[in-house]
Design a protein around this motif. Structure first.
Motif, PDB file in Angstrom:
ATOM      1  N   SER A 110      32.599  44.796  14.763  1.00 15.62           N
ATOM      2  CA  SER A 110      33.912  44.836  15.399  1.00 15.62           C
ATOM      3  C   SER A 110      34.023  46.008  16.363  1.00 15.62           C
ATOM      4  CB  SER A 110      35.009  44.932  14.322  1.00 15.62           C
ATOM      5  OG  SER A 110      36.278  45.023  14.917  1.00 15.62           O
ATOM      6  N   VAL A 111      33.619  47.198  15.914  1.00 19.26           N
ATOM      7  CA  VAL A 111      33.695  48.373  16.780  1.00 19.26           C
ATOM      8  C   VAL A 111      32.761  48.207  17.982  1.00 19.26           C
ATOM      9  CG1 VAL A 111      33.331  50.868  16.924  1.00 19.26           C
ATOM     10  CG2 VAL A 111      34.362  49.872  14.867  1.00 19.26           C
ATOM     11  N   ASN A 112      31.602  47.614  17.747  1.00 21.74           N
ATOM     12  CA  ASN A 112      30.654  47.409  18.834  1.00 21.74           C
ATOM     13  C   ASN A 112      31.233  46.481  19.901  1.00 21.74           C
ATOM     14  OD1 ASN A 112      27.894  48.093  19.684  1.00 21.74           O
ATOM     15  ND2 ASN A 112      27.567  45.877  19.594  1.00 21.74           N
ATOM     16  N   ARG A 113      31.934  45.425  19.447  1.00 24.72           N
ATOM     17  CA  ARG A 113      32.590  44.523  20.404  1.00 24.72           C
ATOM     18  C   ARG A 113      33.632  45.295  21.209  1.00 24.72           C
ATOM     19  NH1 ARG A 113      36.741  39.482  20.172  1.00 24.72           N
ATOM     20  NH2 ARG A 113      37.940  40.812  18.786  1.00 24.72           N
ATOM     21  N   GLY A 114      34.406  46.133  20.521  1.00 22.52           N
ATOM     22  CA  GLY A 114      35.409  46.925  21.223  1.00 22.52           C
ATOM     23  C   GLY A 114      34.788  47.866  22.236  1.00 22.52           C
ATOM     24  N   CYS A 115      33.651  48.475  21.878  1.00 24.87           N
ATOM     25  CA  CYS A 115      32.963  49.368  22.810  1.00 24.87           C
ATOM     26  C   CYS A 115      32.508  48.616  24.060  1.00 24.87           C
ATOM     27  CB  CYS A 115      31.756  50.007  22.128  1.00 24.87           C
ATOM     28  SG  CYS A 115      32.165  51.267  20.897  1.00 24.87           S
ATOM     29  N   SER A 116      32.012  47.416  23.856  1.00 27.20           N
ATOM     30  CA  SER A 116      31.555  46.603  24.987  1.00 27.20           C
ATOM     31  C   SER A 116      32.706  46.309  25.948  1.00 27.20           C
ATOM     32  CB  SER A 116      30.937  45.306  24.474  1.00 27.20           C
ATOM     33  OG  SER A 116      30.526  44.478  25.541  1.00 27.20           O
ATOM     34  N   VAL A 117      33.865  46.010  25.388  1.00 24.09           N
ATOM     35  CA  VAL A 117      35.031  45.727  26.233  1.00 24.09           C
ATOM     36  C   VAL A 117      35.501  46.995  26.950  1.00 24.09           C
ATOM     37  CG1 VAL A 117      37.440  44.978  26.208  1.00 24.09           C
ATOM     38  CG2 VAL A 117      35.740  43.748  24.852  1.00 24.09           C
ATOM     39  N   LEU A 118      35.457  48.127  26.261  1.00 25.56           N
ATOM     40  CA  LEU A 118      35.803  49.398  26.911  1.00 25.56           C
ATOM     41  C   LEU A 118      34.883  49.643  28.102  1.00 25.56           C
ATOM     42  CD1 LEU A 118      36.467  51.816  23.897  1.00 25.56           C
ATOM     43  CD2 LEU A 118      38.139  50.571  25.274  1.00 25.56           C
ATOM     44  N   ASN A 119      33.603  49.352  27.944  1.00 30.43           N
ATOM     45  CA  ASN A 119      32.659  49.527  29.056  1.00 30.43           C
ATOM     46  C   ASN A 119      32.995  48.606  30.221  1.00 30.43           C
ATOM     47  OD1 ASN A 119      31.197  51.492  27.722  1.00 30.43           O
ATOM     48  ND2 ASN A 119      29.692  50.052  26.893  1.00 30.43           N
ATOM     49  N   ASP A 120      33.382  47.361  29.902  1.00 28.48           N
ATOM     50  CA  ASP A 120      33.758  46.417  30.949  1.00 28.48           C
ATOM     51  C   ASP A 120      34.978  46.899  31.732  1.00 28.48           C
ATOM     52  OD1 ASP A 120      31.692  44.757  30.333  1.00 28.48           O
ATOM     53  OD2 ASP A 120      32.890  43.300  29.212  1.00 28.48           O
ATOM     54  N   ALA A 121      35.783  47.747  31.086  1.00 26.42           N
ATOM     55  CA  ALA A 121      36.971  48.299  31.738  1.00 26.42           C
ATOM     56  C   ALA A 121      36.681  49.633  32.423  1.00 26.42           C
ATOM     57  CB  ALA A 121      38.091  48.477  30.711  1.00 26.42           C
ATOM     58  N   GLY A 122      35.410  50.040  32.416  1.00 32.21           N
ATOM     59  CA  GLY A 122      35.047  51.292  33.075  1.00 32.21           C
ATOM     60  C   GLY A 122      34.997  52.486  32.156  1.00 32.21           C
ATOM     61  N   GLY A 123      35.160  52.258  30.852  1.00 35.72           N
ATOM     62  CA  GLY A 123      35.132  53.356  29.881  1.00 35.72           C
ATOM     63  C   GLY A 123      36.524  53.769  29.451  1.00 35.72           C
ATOM     64  N   ALA A 124      36.577  54.621  28.433  1.00 27.73           N
ATOM     65  CA  ALA A 124      37.856  55.073  27.866  1.00 27.73           C
ATOM     66  C   ALA A 124      38.075  56.550  28.165  1.00 27.73           C
ATOM     67  CB  ALA A 124      37.866  54.843  26.356  1.00 27.73           C
ATOM     68  N   ASN A 125      39.330  56.916  28.395  1.00 31.97           N
ATOM     69  CA  ASN A 125      39.718  58.320  28.520  1.00 31.97           C
ATOM     70  C   ASN A 125      39.926  58.903  27.130  1.00 31.97           C
ATOM     71  OD1 ASN A 125      40.026  58.105  31.424  1.00 31.97           O
ATOM     72  ND2 ASN A 125      41.913  56.989  30.986  1.00 31.97           N
ATOM     73  N   ALA A 126      39.725  60.210  26.977  1.00 36.75           N
ATOM     74  CA  ALA A 126      40.018  60.881  25.715  1.00 36.75           C
ATOM     75  C   ALA A 126      40.317  62.350  25.988  1.00 36.75           C
ATOM     76  CB  ALA A 126      38.857  60.754  24.735  1.00 36.75           C
ATOM     77  N   ARG A 127      41.326  62.875  25.298  1.00 39.61           N
ATOM     78  CA  ARG A 127      41.685  64.287  25.439  1.00 39.61           C
ATOM     79  C   ARG A 127      42.185  64.851  24.114  1.00 39.61           C
ATOM     80  NH1 ARG A 127      39.678  63.176  29.624  1.00 39.61           N
ATOM     81  NH2 ARG A 127      40.210  63.895  31.734  1.00 39.61           N
ATOM     82  N   VAL A 128      41.732  66.062  23.792  1.00 44.31           N
ATOM     83  CA  VAL A 128      42.321  66.826  22.694  1.00 44.31           C
ATOM     84  C   VAL A 128      43.525  67.561  23.281  1.00 44.31           C
ATOM     85  CG1 VAL A 128      42.000  68.753  21.099  1.00 44.31           C
ATOM     86  CG2 VAL A 128      40.177  67.062  21.405  1.00 44.31           C
ATOM     87  N   LEU A 129      44.702  67.303  22.728  1.00 43.55           N
ATOM     88  CA  LEU A 129      45.940  67.829  23.297  1.00 43.55           C
ATOM     89  C   LEU A 129      46.501  69.019  22.521  1.00 43.55           C
ATOM     90  CD1 LEU A 129      47.534  64.353  24.029  1.00 43.55           C
ATOM     91  CD2 LEU A 129      46.389  65.886  25.638  1.00 43.55           C
ATOM     92  N   LYS A 130      46.007  69.209  21.291  1.00 43.23           N
ATOM     93  CA  LYS A 130      46.464  70.337  20.487  1.00 43.23           C
ATOM     94  C   LYS A 130      45.409  70.604  19.442  1.00 43.23           C
ATOM     95  CE  LYS A 130      50.542  71.951  17.892  1.00 43.23           C
ATOM     96  NZ  LYS A 130      51.869  71.552  17.340  1.00 43.23           N
TER      97      LYS A 130
END
Length: 408
Positions: A110-130
Motif C-alpha cells: 500500500s505504501v509503495n503504491r502511494g509512493c509511486s503516485v507521489l512520484n507521478d505528481a513530482g514528489g512530496a513536500n515536507a517540512r519540520v515546523l516546530k
C-alpha cells in the motif's frame, strides 16, 4: 554457538538454578553472548519452549547492552522498503527508499503504491515546523498564592534555569519553560532543542538540575520529575496542540488524470471520504488522531530505524486533509508530535543503523539536528503515501479485494 560458549552457558545456567547467581548478574561472569545463551537454557527448561530462532541473531549481544537487560536473543521483524520516493524537504531532498519493519501484510504494498503516485505528481513536500522535547515536573506549593509566586519566579529567572539545565549536556538547549497551575500543584513544562537525539534522557537529566535550582530558590517542593504534562507515551491533547519532538507536515498536489488512472477514483471522492471518515468520524469518536492509519507507517519506520516504539502513541497524533483544487487533489499529513532521533538509543543497533543509512541520515547531522529533521520528513512522506493509498482504496471500494489478492 561455539562449544566453549555452550559450556559456559550451561555452567552459568546451573549456577542460577543453584541460587548462586541472578539473571541480571550473568554478564559479570561471562561475555554477553554466553550470558544470553544461559538465559535461553533457563527459559527453555522452565517453559518447555524452544528459543532456537530467538537465539539466531546477527550481531554481538554486547552491542545491545545499552538497550536491554536480561537479553535472551532478538525478535526479528521482517523489513522491506517502499519507493524510492521523491522528497522535497527542508532537510531531506531527493529520492529515497523508505525502510519499514512490520508483520502486517499488504502495508508495504500500500505504501509503495502511494509512493509511486507521489512520484507521478513530482514528489512530496515536507517540512519540520516546530521542534522540542519536553519534560514537565510537578511541584507542591501551599496554596495559590505560593503558586503565583512560583510562576512569577520562573518567568523572571528562566536564564538561571537554562544555565543549570545546559550544564548537564553538551548538545541540548533549553528553549522555554511554561508553567501550569492546578490548585496546589504547579507543573513546569520544559522544552529542549535536542539536536539529532530524540532527547528524552537528555531532557530528564537537564530538568533534574533545573528543579534543584527551583527548590533552592523557592518554597516549592518537587513531587515528581515527570508530572505527566510532558506528555510521554500517552495520548494527550497538549502534544496535539503544542507538539513534542518534531511537528512535521508533508503534502502533495496530484493531477486529476493521475488520480483517475492510478488510483481509480476522483479528487472529489477522496476529499469527501477524508472529511466524513478522518475528520467527522474521528471527531465523533473523540479521537486525537484525525487520520486513516498514520500509526502503521510510523511504527514500521520506528522499528526499522531504532526509534522508541512506545512513542508511536504520540506519533499517530496526526491530521490528514484532502481537498479538490482546480480539478486536482491536494492531500496533506501533519504529525504533531513525532519523537525521533538519529543518534543514541536504538539507532546504534546494527540493523537499525543500516535502516538509517538507507535514508542517508545515520548519526549527527550538519548542522546539528538536520538528520533528525530529515528522518521526520521521511516518515511524514511515508505516512502521506500510506494515507493516499488507503483513502483511494476506500474511495474506489478496492480495500477488501486488495487484501484478498495479496492473501492477507
Amino acid at each position: 554457538m561455539t562449544d566453549d560458549t555452550r559450556a559456559t552457558a550451561e555452567e552459568l545456567a546451573e549456577r542460577v538454578r543453584d541460587g548462586e547467581l541472578r539473571l541480571h548478574e550473568l554478564e559479570d561472569h561471562a561475555d554477553a553472548d554466553a550470558a544470553a545463551a544461559a538465559r535461553r537454557l533457563l527459559v527453555e527448561g522452565q517453559s518447555g519452549a524452544s528459543l532456537d530462532s530467538v537465539g539466531d541473531y546477527g550481531f554481538p549481544a554486547a552491542d545491545a547492552d545499552p538497550n536491554i537487560e536480561n537479553m535472551v536473543g532478538a525478535a526479528q521483524v521482517p523489513m522491506g522498503v517502499a519507493g524510492p520516493v521523491a522528497i522535497r524537504g527542508g532537510s531531506l531532498d531527493g529520492e529515497r527508499y523508505l525502510p519499514l519493519a512490520t508483520t502486517e501484510g499488504a502495508l508495504l504494498a500500500s505504501v509503495n503504491r502511494g509512493c509511486s503516485v507521489l512520484n507521478d505528481a513530482g514528489g512530496a513536500n515536507a517540512r519540520v515546523l516546530k521542534s522540542g522535547m519536553t519534560r514537565a515536573p510537578v511541584f507542591r506549593v501551599a496554596d495559590v498564592v505560593e503558586a503565583e509566586a512560583l510562576v512569577e519566579w520562573v518567568r523572571e529567572n528562566e536564564e538561571k534555569l537554562r544555565e543549570a539545565a545546559e550544564e548537564t549536556t553538551s548538545h541540548g538547549e533549553l528553549s522555554d519553560v511554561t508553567p501550569y497551575v492546578v490548585g496546589s500543584s504547579v507543573y513546569l513544562r520544559f522544552r529542549y532543542d535536542t539536536k539529532d537525539a530524540m532527547g528524552m534522557n537528555m531532557a530528564t537529566i537537564a530538568t533534574r538540575a533545573a528543579c534543584d535550582v527551583v527548590e533552592e530558590a523557592t518554597d516549592a517542593s518537587l513531587v515528581a520529575l515527570s508530572g505527566n504534562l510532558c506528555s510521554d507515551k500517552k495520548p494527550a491533547a497538549i502534544n496535539a496542540i503544542e507538539g513534542r519532538g518534531r511537528s512535521v507536515t508533508a503534502d502533495v498536489t496530484i493531477p486529476r488524470e493521475v488520480v483517475e488512472e492510478r488510483l481509480h477514483t476522483t479528487p472529489e471522492a477522496v476529499a469527501e471520504l477524508n472529511t466524513r471518515k478522518n475528520l467527522v468520524g474521528s471527531a465523533k469518536a473523540a479521537s486525537l488522531g484525525f487520520n486513516a492509519h498514520v500509526a502503521n507507517v510510523v511504527a514500521a519506520m520506528f522499528l526499522a530505524t531504532g526509534q522508541d516504539a512506545a512513542q508511536v502513541v504520540e506519533g499517530s497524533n496526526a491530521i490528514t486533509t484532502a481537498e479538490e483544487r482546480d480539478g486536482n487533489l491536494y492531500v496533506s499529513v501533519s504529525i504533531a508530535s513525532l519523537e525521533v532521533g538519529t543518534v543514541g538509543g536504538g539507532t546504534k543497533l546494527p540493523t537499525q543503523a543500516e535502516g538509517l543509512e538507507v535514508l542517508g541520515v545515520r548519526g549527527g547531522g550538519d548542522p546539528a539536528g538536520s538528520n533528525a529533521d530529515a528522518l521526520a520528513e521521511a516518515i511524514a512522506v511515508g505516512s502521506l503515501a500510506g494515507e493516499l493509498s488507503l483513502l483511494s482504496a476506500l474511495a474506489s471500494r478496492h480495500l477488501s479485494s486488495a487484501h484478498a489478492e495479496l492473501g492477507r
